[in-house]
Structures are given as C-alpha cells and as structure tokens.
Design a protein around this motif. Structure first.
Motif, PDB file in Angstrom:
ATOM      1  N   ALA A 157      44.590 -41.396  19.014  1.00  0.00           N
ATOM      2  CA  ALA A 157      44.989 -41.285  20.416  1.00  0.00           C
ATOM      3  C   ALA A 157      45.180 -42.680  20.995  1.00  0.00           C
ATOM      4  O   ALA A 157      44.364 -43.578  20.785  1.00  0.00           O
ATOM      5  CB  ALA A 157      43.922 -40.529  21.207  1.00  0.00           C
ATOM      6  N   THR A 158      46.255 -42.891  21.735  1.00  0.00           N
ATOM      7  CA  THR A 158      46.536 -44.152  22.411  1.00  0.00           C
ATOM      8  C   THR A 158      46.282 -43.984  23.905  1.00  0.00           C
ATOM      9  O   THR A 158      46.185 -42.843  24.405  1.00  0.00           O
ATOM     10  CB  THR A 158      47.999 -44.563  22.192  1.00  0.00           C
ATOM     11  N   PRO A 159      46.162 -45.088  24.662  1.00  0.00           N
ATOM     12  CA  PRO A 159      46.004 -44.947  26.122  1.00  0.00           C
ATOM     13  C   PRO A 159      47.124 -44.126  26.767  1.00  0.00           C
ATOM     14  O   PRO A 159      46.868 -43.326  27.676  1.00  0.00           O
ATOM     15  CB  PRO A 159      46.028 -46.405  26.608  1.00  0.00           C
ATOM     16  N   GLN A 160      48.362 -44.303  26.281  1.00  0.00           N
ATOM     17  CA  GLN A 160      49.483 -43.532  26.844  1.00  0.00           C
ATOM     18  C   GLN A 160      49.305 -42.036  26.544  1.00  0.00           C
ATOM     19  O   GLN A 160      49.597 -41.179  27.392  1.00  0.00           O
ATOM     20  CB  GLN A 160      50.808 -44.028  26.254  1.00  0.00           C
ATOM     21  N   PHE A 161      48.821 -41.721  25.323  1.00  0.00           N
ATOM     22  CA  PHE A 161      48.593 -40.316  24.978  1.00  0.00           C
ATOM     23  C   PHE A 161      47.507 -39.723  25.870  1.00  0.00           C
ATOM     24  O   PHE A 161      47.637 -38.592  26.372  1.00  0.00           O
ATOM     25  CB  PHE A 161      48.181 -40.201  23.506  1.00  0.00           C
ATOM     26  N   VAL A 162      46.417 -40.479  26.073  1.00  0.00           N
ATOM     27  CA  VAL A 162      45.310 -39.985  26.901  1.00  0.00           C
ATOM     28  C   VAL A 162      45.790 -39.693  28.315  1.00  0.00           C
ATOM     29  O   VAL A 162      45.472 -38.655  28.912  1.00  0.00           O
ATOM     30  CB  VAL A 162      44.148 -41.003  26.915  1.00  0.00           C
TER      31      VAL A 162
END
Length: 975
Positions: free
Chosen positions: A177-182
């Motif tokens: 998970a990336t910050p953008q995904f979160v």
C-alpha cells in the motif's frame, strides 16, 4: 461452603515488581487476568504492558499465569513466585518452543484509526467481541512506483476496492500500500465501518507498506526489519481470548540472500508471537515457494490453512500462466503460492479460496493485481479445558419448589449468603465465564443424557469447621442401592469435562463432599443448640443448573440440563449407537498412530493421513471400523506400499490381508479386535492441476474425505453439527433396528444414510433445534420426496440423470463425477425402504411420539411364510471368513435373479454364525404352488458359478403354513 486453609502470599504490587524488575525472569511470559469493571468478566493482558498508574487498578488482578501454569491466584491463595516454584518457561534461560536463538525483538506500539463523522481519528478502544466465525483476507495490491504505464494503477484501483469490499472480511491485510492508495481507500464509504492501521495521510507506508483493516477494534504494534520492510501485529479480544494477526511482506527472491533474509524475518516474528498468549495468524506475501521455511513454522506450531483444506490443489497466487500482470513482472515465469494464511490455535478453518482471479477487462486482460488474494473463514471453537475458572459461576443441583420452604426458613435466619445463593448442592465451583455457557451445554448434555435420574434424601445436619467459625449443611444421601454413587458419579463426569475446575474435588483433602449449606455459626456448639430439628426430605435429581452472577447481584439460573431419563429418544440412541468411551477413543487413536508410524517407516518421511467414514464425521461406535487414507508420492507403487505396511505391522495384527481386486486397493487389518482399512492416494507434486496430480484409483480413495468435509460445511449452515451427529446416530440406530442398513444386502450403506440425513437438514427451518424435531422432520421430508428426482447436496449431483432399473432410489454424491451411492437397491428393497420411511413418518406425526415403537425390531419370520437359507461351513476360520465375504458380494445379484421370477425378496442384513459356518437368510413372498425346486436350483447355480470355494455350500428353503414349517433342502459341496 467450606473454605480451604489459607496460606500467606505476597501482595500483587510486590509480585508485579518482582516480575518486571528481576532481570532473570522473562517478563513477556506472564499474563495478568483481571476483573472487567462493568461486566464482571475476566480479561487478560500481558503483565509487561500493565501500567501501574493506568485506568485499571492493580487490585482488580485476580490471577497471573505463565504459559499454562497459574503462578499467583488471589482467590485460591497460590503464590509460586514467592516460593520459588516458577515453571522453566518463566526464566530467560529457558529454550523457546520454536528453538529460535534470538533475543526478544522490539515491537513498537502504533495507533489505530476509526472514521468519526468527518475525519479519521486515533481510536484506542479495546472491546471483547462475540462471534462464531471470523473471515480473514490478504491481498498484495501491487504498488505503482515501477512500470507505471504498464501496470495501469488508476484503472486497477476501482477493481481492487470492489474486490476488497466483496470479500465481506472481518479482517483485511494489504501489502504494497502506498500513501496515494491509502488516501483513495479511505475515501470509500464502506471503509468507514472499519478500524485501520493507518491515517488517511499514509505517513508510515512510504514508499509502500502493510495495512490492517478490521470491523472490530484492535491494538497494534510494529517491528521494522529494514527500509520499507516491516511487520504489523494486530491484537483482538474475541470470545474472551486474545487473537494476534501478523501481516508480513517478506523479502522478494530478487534480493541477495533472500532465503536467509526471509528466515531471519520469520524468526523475529515467531520470537515475538511465542510470548503472546492466545491464538495467532500470520498472513500476507511470504514470497516463498514450496516448503521453504516449513520446519521453522511447523516447530512454532503454525499450520498452512490452504494446505490443510486443499492438500492436492496448487493454489497459486502468483501465476504468470493466468495473470498478465504476473507474466509482465515475473523474472522466471514460474507460478507460486506466495500469499498464505497460517494458523496457530483453536480456530477451525472452514474454507479458504482465492479472489481477484479474473481480469478487469476481458479483452485487454488487465487484472486487479499481479497477485490473487486469499480469503479464509474460521470457526471459533475454544478448548474449554484451557479456560480459567471464575467464582461468578457454578454447576449445582437445585431442589424442586415443594422442598424449598423448609430449607429457606432455616437459611433466611442463619445463612449470610441467603440473598446471593439459591438453595443448592454444589457440583462445580468456580466454573467458566458465562460467555462459554452455550459451548459448555453442548459438551455437558450428551454426557448427562447417559445418567439416570436418582432420588436423594436430605437426612441430617453436617458441619465444616474453619479457623474462626463453622458452616452447617444438610447431608444429601442417595436412597437406592444401585444408585449409591450417583452424586459422586455426576460430579466426576462434570469434573472430567472441566478438569481445571477442581476446587470441589480437592477440598479439605477428602475430595468431593455433597452438601447443602444452611448457615454459618461461631462454633459447633452453636450449630446444634440453635438449629431446629430437621425432618428428612426426599426429591428426585433429574437435572443440573448452570448459574452465574454479575457484579454484586445474586446468582441466576442460565441453563437447565436434564439427566438422561427424561429424554427417551436420546436414551435409545445411546443404547443402540453408543459413543466411544474415553478409553476406546485413546485405544483407537493409539492404533491410528501405530499405522501412521508404519507408513512413515515405509515412506521414509512423515505421511499425511486422512480418516474416512464415521471417524471423520465423529460418529464412531465401539463396533465401527477405522478407514484411513495415506497420501503417498506418485513414484511409489501403491500395491507395494500396502504390502510393505502389512509386513511392518505383521506382529501386531490379529489378521491382515491386501485386497487388490476391490473397487479401491486396500490393506485390511485387525488390531486389538478393531478392523482397519488402509487405502492410499498417490499424488504428483510438480503438476499444476489436480487432475494431473492424482490418478483415478487414488481419486476414489480420497474423494470420501472431500465428500465428508462438504457435508460438514453444508449441514453447519442449517443446524449445529453436534445436533446433526446425534441425528445421524439416530438414523443409523433406527435403520439397523429395522434391518434396512447395509449396501451388501441391497439396502442403503452408511454413506447413503449420511447424505439423506444431511439433505433433510437443508430443508429444516424451525427455530427450535432438538434431535426429536429433527428426526421427525427426517421422516416427513423423505416420505414426501418424489424418488424420480435425485437427492444430492450440490447442483452437480442434482443434474444426475436417473435411469431405471439402476436407480430405484437415486442418492447422489456431491463431487463430480457424481454417482448413485444406492446402486445396490433392487425393486424389492426399494419398496421395503419406502415402506419403512412411511412407517416412520406416521409414527413421528403423532401428538406424542412413542420412540420405542419406532425402533421396534422387525420380526421377519412372522411376516414371511417362506425363507431361503444359504449356509457355508468350513473348519478353517480364515477360509470361512474369506468365503463369507464372497457370498455377501453376490447376494444383490441373487436377489435380482429371484425378482425376475416375480418373487419379492426381503434379505436379512447379517450372517448368522453357526458351528464352523455361517448362515444367510432371504425371506420370500411367493405365489401359491410355486415350484420350490426352481428357486433352490437357481440359488445353487448362481452362487456356485460366482464362488469357486472349498467350503460346503448348503441351500435350504423352508415354508411355513399355519406355523408348521416344512423343509426342502438341497446340498452341494464345492471341494
């Protein structure tokens, strides 16, 4: 209630300081159990995480355990810490159960977030969750730092969110998970019902990392390996017990020394989990193929859920042959089961499957991720013997209402516990927390159903003397000689079910003393000078009560469990289809272990074995055989394997025989009078599809396991599986009483009856669940069935094409290729079975059911005026047994031959033993003046043509007119 002698013990603050500050002690091994203020229940918390200035005062700690040992107990006055009697696991020098030589790693506390109106806020709420099932999903969603144009994350995101939502999982673990995904994930409305390990800013998943989502509140810790590699461990309290779930994303094989790094990462995690009480799950992307790290995980007690439930399926989660993204990003092009769910504890895996396995757009072939997700459903089934007792519950005998006034008149004056306790005879105290009562009832009820009600008399006063006072009580005495041990027997049965609840059986060094307390007095003289004269009162004990209290409230009755005498049906079932005693269970398990060891010696490795039939379903009786399938590699010849095992067990067996001409090759053994059938299933460990991994003969052997597991899963959706097992015992007892049980005789075999019982449960929709209602429903639903339609639990089975005369009663297996389990049914036996089912429906449709009449043995000699006797004699017992088996094998064929002469045939379902021989009887309905010689010759020719045996074969037809038998016999010796 008498009190045990108290001993001096250290106060809790001194105990706490000793454990926390003594450098020799492994403080992580100690768990504190404390009273929850509102509910009064017992909670647990690692002592190392206890805060002396926190919200929970230290005086609420009731006891402390180290591993399975209680080392300090406020109520029982146990203090092993001050006396220097701590178990080995308490000391840092003790070897760990996983044999990992690594210091306890540092896991830092992390916040958990929950959506609150407009934003995600820190939420540290802790809550005990009550649930029967738990669904867990894990998914590597493929982060977008590399190959961004090719992996098309923006197109994949909606599909990922849809797949995660449709999982309906209680706990979701996400990798990469990336910050953008979160940020995008937490904007989805459905996630607002979840607790999550990350805020919407996503600070701790840069550049990428692991996530935990949960419908239930949890606490969280994290350990960082290096760089972006870290592990999250969430902790929940579910059904009063801790669950730890670790999310991993182990080092990829692209890295140097990847295998060693993965081993180190697992070692760190296992070293942490081994010091946590409760159950554990490890889920995520292990980046491992095959059996890598299997030894370290097995030694730590973890089971691979996929391998447990689908041992013959590859279960590839990274599959370049199917998934275009996997093919794009794979270096080797090889598939692998990289994503796994591992379990250690008392959860029972019900199912596990893959999700996100289809492309988003069929034409372009873009998948949600390069990995498939894994979803597992667990059933919570705690081992109640490990639940610590509390003193807010008990199992007691409560006298009936007409006895209470005389007792209460005394207690109201002299018993300080009059308001808290009802009049009672204590059997177990303390007992389990009330939250476990429903499970306890399921365990207790079958055992009490075996005990008859009995009468006791409260005869006279008795006393317990303590240091400062004494307790007066009434002495319960069992009246009838044959029940002289009934009170003690009842208490022993309960004590054996819950061995940790042993306070009553250990009191005063004399063991269990039945008593009904009536008051407390300063001394013995006061007892007898104060109490009024007592006149003996008698009453019948026909039940026990489970009682509990909350806080300072009085005890309340929560469950009444009857003894066996009031339940006529259960009593009949226990008599005709008795369950295995504990001794018999141990004996059978020992035999299974012996056979497993013999298989291991033949294979050179620890084998996988599966139980079949009644043992797998848990409905064995003392007469049941044991059917076992051993999984062997494909390069081993199955017949040679059976012969090899036979040689290894030769000295232990009363008899053994390898049968190669049966439907499935089998080694038939008899050990300690118990018959065992050992089969084998060969598998190919390198092929990718199950049809390439198992041959036809092996499929026939192993498919019974799959069928039984499917039945278990199906039935559990409609009724409790324990109730189903009781129904199945009832069905078998009835069928055997009515002589309609046995595939070899043209009736239904055991598996057919299992399918019928399970099928009837799928149409059961009453709120009340009891074996009486379920058994009556069994007859009603079968009596209404149109037998032109197949009975099956699956759609594949219901598509079976019925053909006469092969399928008189089509009862179809669930797994393809679907087959009729009732192939031996003939025209005569199908009519008999339908007639018996109709009889059962009529008897169970009455306002008051006479269960004894339902099970009334059939008297065939009264119902039929002609019967055909076939006898075999041979002085050699082994030869005789062999030839009897041959005879049984051709009975259905003989019945069919007789039916072609317009004869109605009713077979007896057993071989009667005679001196040096055995006798089989077929009962016949003949038209008047039928030529008896024709029947004799037909039977003689049919049997002799199919069995070239050295036993003496004797064919006799007996007719009875006005109960005066006339015998016509013909004898042929096949030498």
């Amino acid at each position: 209630m008498s009190e045990p002698e108290k001993q001096k013990m250290a106060p809790i603050n001194e105990i706490y300081n000793r454990i926390i500050w003594d450098e020799r002690l492994n403080r992580s091994a100690f768990i504190a159990y404390y009273t929850e203020r509102i509910s009064g229940g017992i909670r647990e918390k690692p002592l190392a995480q206890w805060s002396t200035d926190g919200d929970i005062p230290m005086h609420r700690i009731r006891y402390i355990r180290c591993g399975d040992i209680t080392v300090w107990d406020r109520e029982k006055h146990i203090d092993l810490i001050s006396t220097g009697q701590l178990p080995p696991v308490a000391w840092k020098s003790n070897a760990t159960q996983t044999e990992i030589d690594i210091e306890a790693p540092i896991f830092n506390i992390r916040p958990v977030y929950k959506y609150d109106t407009q934003e995600w806020k820190n939420n540290d709420l802790s809550q005990n969750i009550k649930t029967n099932t738990l669904t867990v999903a894990t998914f590597n969603i493929l982060f977008n730092l590399y190959e961004t144009e090719k992996i098309q994350t923006e197109k994949r995101l909606p599909a990922i969110f849809q797949q995660l939502r449709q999982c309906e999982a209680d706990i979701i673990a996400i990798q990469e998970a990336t910050p953008q995904f979160v940020e995008s994930l937490l904007s989805q409305n459905w996630t607002h019902h979840y607790f999550i390990s990350e805020s919407n800013i996503g600070d701790t998943v840069k550049p990428y990392g692991n996530l935990l989502l949960s419908r239930f509140p949890f606490t969280l810790v994290e350990h960082k390996f290096f760089g972006a590699k870290h592990v999250l461990v969430g902790t929940w309290q579910i059904n009063d017990k801790l669950l730890h779930l670790a999310v991993v994303h182990l080092t990829s094989s692209r890295a140097e020394n990847a295998v060693e790094k993965r081993a180190q990462q697992l070692s760190v995690l296992l070293a942490y989990l081994q010091n946590q009480s409760g159950d554990s799950l490890i889920v995520g992307d292990f980046n491992m193929r095959g059996n890598e790290q299997e030894e370290i995980l097995t030694n730590a007690g973890f089971t691979d859920v996929w391998h447990k439930l689908h041992p013959y399926e590859a279960g590839y989660t990274f599959d370049p042959d199917r998934n275009s993204l996997a093919a794009l990003l794979s270096l080797s092009g090889k598939p692998g089961r990289l994503d796994r769910i591992l379990l250690r504890g008392n959860y029972i895996p019900q199912s596990i499957d893959l999700f996100a396995c289809t492309p988003i757009n069929a034409t372009k072939g873009l998948y949600p991720s390069d990995h498939f997700g894994v979803r597992a459903v667990f059933h919570f089934s705690p081992n109640l013997t490990t639940v610590s007792p509390i003193y807010q519950s008990a199992i007691v005998i409560i006298p009936p209402d007409d006895v209470l006034p005389a007792i209460q008149e005394i207690r109201q004056k002299y018993d300080a516990r009059f308001e808290r306790w009802m009049p009672h005879i204590t059997l177990i105290y303390g007992f389990l927390p009330e939250s476990y009562f429903e499970q306890a009832v399921k365990i207790i009820s079958p055992e009490l159903s075996k005990l008859e009600p009995f009468t006791i008399t409260l005869t006279e006063y008795g006393t317990f003397t303590h240091r400062k006072n004494c307790t007066a009580w009434l002495r319960p005495v069992v009246e009838q000689t044959r029940h002289v041990a009934s009170l003690h027997e009842l208490q022993t049965v309960l004590q054996n079910l819950f061995p940790q609840c042993d306070e009553q059986s250990k009191k005063s060094g004399t063991g269990f003393t039945p008593h009904l307390s009536v008051g407390q007095f300063p001394n013995l003289e006061a007892v007898y000078s104060t109490l009024p004269q007592w006149r003996p009162i008698s009453f019948t004990v026909n039940s026990v009560a489970l009682i509990s209290r909350q806080g300072d409230k009085a005890f309340e009755i929560k469950h009444i469990i009857p003894l066996g005498g009031k339940n006529e049906l259960q009593k009949i079932i226990n008599q005709l289809q008795p369950e295995l005693t504990q001794t018999q269970q141990i004996q059978r398990q020992t035999i299974i272990d012996i056979i497993k060891q013999a298989c291991a010696e033949c294979l050179g490795t620890t084998p996988t074995i599966h139980l079949l039939g009644s043992a797998r379903l848990g409905v064995q009786t003392p007469q049941s055989d044991i059917d076992i399938v051993c999984v062997i590699p494909s390069y081993i010849v199955g017949e040679a394997f059976l012969h090899n095992v036979q040689q290894h067990l030769q000295e232990l067996c009363e008899s053994s025989q390898v049968v190669l001409d049966a439907r499935v090759p089998v080694l038939r053994l008899k050990i300690e009078t118990i018959s065992i059938d050992l089969l084998y299933a060969r598998y190919e460990s390198t092929a990718s599809a199950i049809e390439h991994r198992i041959d036809a003969a092996s499929l026939k052997a192993i498919i019974g396991c799959w069928e039984a597991d499917l039945i278990t899963d199906t039935v559990s959706k409609y009724v409790s599986f324990d109730l189903f097992k009781t129904l199945l015992r009832a069905v078998r007892a009835w069928a055997k009483s009515r002589c309609i049980y046995g595939n070899a005789w043209g009736f239904l075999g055991g598996f057919s009856w299992v399918i019928l019982a399970a099928w009837s449960c799928t149409y059961y929709n009453q709120a009340s669940q009891s074996v009486e209602l379920l058994f009556a429903h069994f007859f009603q639903i079968l009596n209404q069935h149109d037998w032109k339609q197949p009975i099956s639990l699956t759609e594949a089975g219901r598509q079976y094409e019925v053909q006469l005369p092969r399928d008189w009663l089509p009862i179809i297996t669930s797994i393809e290729p679907c087959q009729n389990t009732a192939r031996n049914i003939t025209r005569s036996t199908s009519q008999i079975l339908r007639s018996e089912i109709q009889r059962g429906a009529e008897l169970t449709n009455a306002d008051k059911i006479n269960w004894s009449s339902l099970f009334e043995p059939v008297n065939l000699q009264q119902e039929y005026n002609t019967f055909l006797e076939i006898t075999l004699t041979n002085s050699n017992p082994q030869e005789l047994e062999k030839h009897c088996g041959m005879l049984e094998g051709c009975i259905v064929g003989l019945i069919i031959q007789l039916e072609q002469l317009d004869i109605f045939v009713r077979p007896n379902t057993k071989l009667d033993k005679i001196k040096n021989g055995a006798c089989l009887t077929l009962f016949l309905h003949l038209s008047p003046n039928y030529d008896i010689k024709t029947i004799e010759q037909l039977a003689l020719d049919f049997i002799s043509q199919r069995n070239r045996v050295s036993s003496t074969l004797n064919i006799t037809i007996i007719t009875s007119t006005n109960r005066n038998p006339v015998s016509h016999s013909h004898t042929n010796q096949l030498k």
